[in-house]
Design an enzyme around this catalytic site. Structure first.
Site, mmCIF file in Angstrom:
data_model
loop_
_atom_site.group_PDB
_atom_site.id
_atom_site.type_symbol
_atom_site.label_atom_id
_atom_site.label_comp_id
_atom_site.label_asym_id
_atom_site.label_seq_id
_atom_site.Cartn_x
_atom_site.Cartn_y
_atom_site.Cartn_z
ATOM 1 N N CYS A 97 0.826 -1.195 0.000
ATOM 2 C CA CYS A 97 0.000 0.000 0.000
ATOM 3 C C CYS A 97 0.863 1.248 0.000
ATOM 4 O O CYS A 97 2.086 1.193 -0.019
ATOM 5 C CB CYS A 97 -0.896 0.008 1.242
ATOM 6 S SG CYS A 97 -1.783 -1.555 1.519
ATOM 7 N N ILE A 157 12.381 -11.001 -18.476
ATOM 8 C CA ILE A 157 12.771 -9.965 -19.429
ATOM 9 C C ILE A 157 13.763 -10.567 -20.410
ATOM 10 O O ILE A 157 14.714 -11.249 -20.019
ATOM 11 C CB ILE A 157 13.433 -8.775 -18.705
ATOM 12 C CG1 ILE A 157 12.454 -8.095 -17.756
ATOM 13 C CG2 ILE A 157 13.987 -7.773 -19.709
ATOM 14 C CD1 ILE A 157 13.114 -7.180 -16.749
ATOM 15 N N ASP A 209 -3.736 -9.062 8.452
ATOM 16 C CA ASP A 209 -2.488 -8.931 9.186
ATOM 17 C C ASP A 209 -2.358 -7.537 9.792
ATOM 18 O O ASP A 209 -1.618 -7.342 10.755
ATOM 19 C CB ASP A 209 -1.285 -9.258 8.293
ATOM 20 C CG ASP A 209 -1.201 -8.398 7.044
ATOM 21 O OD1 ASP A 209 -2.210 -7.784 6.665
ATOM 22 O OD2 ASP A 209 -0.117 -8.348 6.428
#
Length: 657
Positions: free
Chosen positions: A2, A288, A98
């Site tokens: 977040c 990649i 959590d």
């Protein structure tokens, strides 16, 4: 994962406080695109932009109890075990997140709760009763937390760009710290390259009361429990294998699908092997591939995919894409970089998001804790040679330092190489000994800074300023242990995890998880017999021996090479700078920003007017990447993006007035 933000200070109205926290969170919505919320009171405002991974239904933040409010960025991987422990003590929960486990653990254990956590986190906890703010960060600084002291208020945020939304505030480079960053690839301690802004160090918590910082304390320090280790190789291997597999299991905990990055090297190959062993479903892997064969590792990637049978996606990258995306990548790194390696990871995270994956496991951290960097070999070779400086045999080890670089094996260049390394033989009696070569190589950047800044590198004054940054036991460690500390506290946290980890993944709402950075593994390995990590010049020996029968031999036996992408080759086409480079290194912008010396920049650019040589050296690639990215970072400071936060995403709104 977040984005979090906070405003602490009593001289704001309710509306002003709400507006400030909303603007700060709006700049972080790429980190948390699934919802946002805020808490405001007369003393503080907390904001949160959520990326939903655990407890999708009831895990929104800020999360409040009758006594506390929390805004939390990260994951607590052992939250199930801690929850069970708390429930036995009569604690009741209203969610399965959590976040609540962390808050209840803090309520019950106080600051000692952080020692119980296995995770990556930055957290703000407000005590509504005691009017006290606590902030904390995980042991190794995996998740960021910045602090701005402005107009007698404290501002907190996951990213620096959140501060750009504050009315009357503009970020500015601290040129002395920018040069420090140039030398070390990061600032040390809690410094940043920006005036008025500091970073909470990893393994630290701090408390604020009555508008002031009242306490800052380390709850974890690398090597604190270091003692002579008598474990045999077999014992160390068994413990390492158990802890690494358990670390992967913990990091597979999620209420959304989990994928993995696969580079073609041993670190990511081991992680994907362990994911395969510990999941019943077919999982997605991402790689990649480069058009430029010098950087491409897709052959090894395919071998591993064939073995684990993953649902694999490869992103093909060319030089033009790297140049085009470089400004956007620097917007998210928020600092200068020394190579373009961040850009492919930024582009890859876009594809991960498009494939509906929010979590990826990666191999970061293995080089630091298992001594896989070339700096460990250099330090070991120099220490060995310094005991007999007149030896003609010991310096022959130079030829074995870099198997992937042909000029190190070239007898004609041996004399020059010997002279270079010989210059470091008598310099082991100071705390910067392990980073001498990096600093020496990077000092060339001083030439490009504007002369008005009067910059100089003074080792003694740097050591004196850094003394509080070094642990008490630092001088009792071996030179290789000191090197690990420096790598983890400069290169890893402030550069690699920032510019190539946290920022590049969360720029597109993807969370990176790093099994090698489980503190149990790091503590277990720090004091183990050094030959188990660097056996002669065999790097990450414990890792290669542990998995020698589990991953392809071609991956195990390939020469170690760093992850890189084209730098100068991406910025020049047929002897001319690309449009991006021409703009950011234009005479007008160089003169306007006053960071660099125009004459030196012009002279550097002329070197490539006939094209970029095929075997271009490390320094020139570093110089162009640093100068261009510094100019871009300054551009974004002076031209911050404007964001609008959708009210449709508002999940939590708590007003405590």
């Amino acid at each position: 994962m977040c984005g979090i933000a906070g405003v602490y200070g009593e001289d704001l109205s309710k509306d002003s406080r709400r507006n400030e926290i909303q603007q700060m969170i709006s700049s972080l919505q790429h980190r948390g695109p699934d919802g946002w919320g805020y808490y405001i009171s007369p003393e503080i405002a907390l904001g949160h932009a959520r990326l939903s991974i655990v407890d999708l239904a009831t895990g929104d933040q800020p999360f409040a109890t009758d006594k506390y409010v929390i805004s939390f960025n990260g994951e607590i991987y052992n939250f199930i075990e801690i929850r069970q422990e708390l429930e036995k003590r009569g604690i009741r929960f209203k969610s399965t997140s959590d976040t609540e486990v962390l808050l209840r653990a803090y309520e019950y254990y106080g600051e000692s709760c952080f020692e119980k956590l296995n995770g990556q986190f930055a957290v703000l906890i407000w005590s509504k009763v005691e009017k006290e703010l606590l902030i904390a960060r995980d042991r190794f600084g995996i998740r960021p937390l910045y602090i701005l002291n402005h107009k007698e208020r404290f501002y907190f945020a996951s990213e620096l760009k959140a501060f750009d939304t504050i009315e009357g505030y503009s970020r500015e480079f601290d040129i002395k710290r920018l040069y420090e960053h140039a030398l070390l690839w990061n600032t040390y301690g809690d410094h940043t390259i920006y005036k008025q802004i500091r970073s909470l160090q990893g393994g630290t918590y701090a408390k604020y009361e009555n508008g002031k910082l009242i306490l800052e304390k380390k709850y974890y320090e690398l090597g604190n429990n270091n003692s002579y280790d008598k474990r045999s190789f077999q014992q160390a291997e068994e413990e390492f294998n158990y802890l690494l597999e358990d670390s992967v299991k913990l990091r597979l905990r999620s209420d959304v699908p989990v994928g993995a990055y696969l580079s073609g090297g041993i670190d990511s190959s081991v992680i994907t092997h362990l994911v395969k062993e510990n999941t019943e479903k077919k999982f997605k892997t991402f790689s990649i591939a480069f058009d430029d064969a010098e950087y491409d590792e897709s052959t090894y990637q395919r071998e591993m995919v064939d073995q684990i049978k993953s649902d694999h996606y490869t992103l093909n990258i060319n030089n033009k894409q790297i140049d085009a995306a470089f400004p956007d990548a620097i917007y998210h790194t928020e600092r200068p970089v020394f190579r373009t390696a961040a850009v492919p990871l930024y582009l890859l995270s876009q594809k991960v998001k498009e494939n509906d994956i929010k979590v990826v496991l990666t191999g970061e951290g293995a080089d630091e804790i298992l001594w896989g960097y070339d700096s460990f070999k250099e330090v070991k070779m120099l220490e060995f040679w310094s005991k007999f400086p007149d030896s003609s045999i010991r310096p022959q080890l130079i030829k074995k330092l870099y198997p992937h670089l042909s000029h190190y094996r070239d007898e004609r260049q041996y004399g020059m190489m010997k002279m270079f390394y010989e210059g470091f033989l008598g310099d082991f009696d100071n705390k910067l000994a392990s980073v001498n070569i990096r600093i020496h190589n990077n000092k060339i950047l001083k030439n490009y800074f504007n002369r008005d800044h009067n910059l100089s590198y003074e080792k003694d004054s740097m050591i004196k300023e850094m003394d509080s940054f070094f642990p008490e036991k630092y001088t009792s460690w071996s030179l290789l242990q000191q090197n690990q500390f420096m790598e983890m506290n400069t290169l890893l946290s402030g550069y690699l995890l920032s510019s190539q980890g946290d920022r590049m993944s969360l720029a597109n709402g993807v969370e990176g998880r790093y099994p090698f950075l489980d503190h149990r593994i790091i503590d277990s390995l720090f004091s183990v017999n050094e030959k188990f990590k660097l056996n002669g010049f065999s790097q990450k020996y414990l890792l290669t021996q542990s998995f020698k029968n589990k991953i392809p031999k071609s991956i195990l036996n390939r020469p170690k090479r760093p992850y890189m992408s084209p730098d100068l080759k991406s910025f020049f086409v047929n002897g001319k700078p690309t449009e991006n480079v021409a703009f950011f290194l234009s005479d007008d912008l160089i003169n306007e920003y006053k960071i660099f010396d125009l004459r030196f920049v012009q002279r550097f650019m002329k070197k490539f007017s006939t094209g970029v040589p095929q075997n271009i050296g490390y320094r020139d690639n570093m110089i162009i990447s640093f100068i261009v990215s510094t100019q871009i970072a300054n551009y974004w400071m002076k031209n911050p993006k404007k964001y609008v936060l959708s009210e449709d995403l508002l999940k939590i709104k708590i007003v405590d007035y």
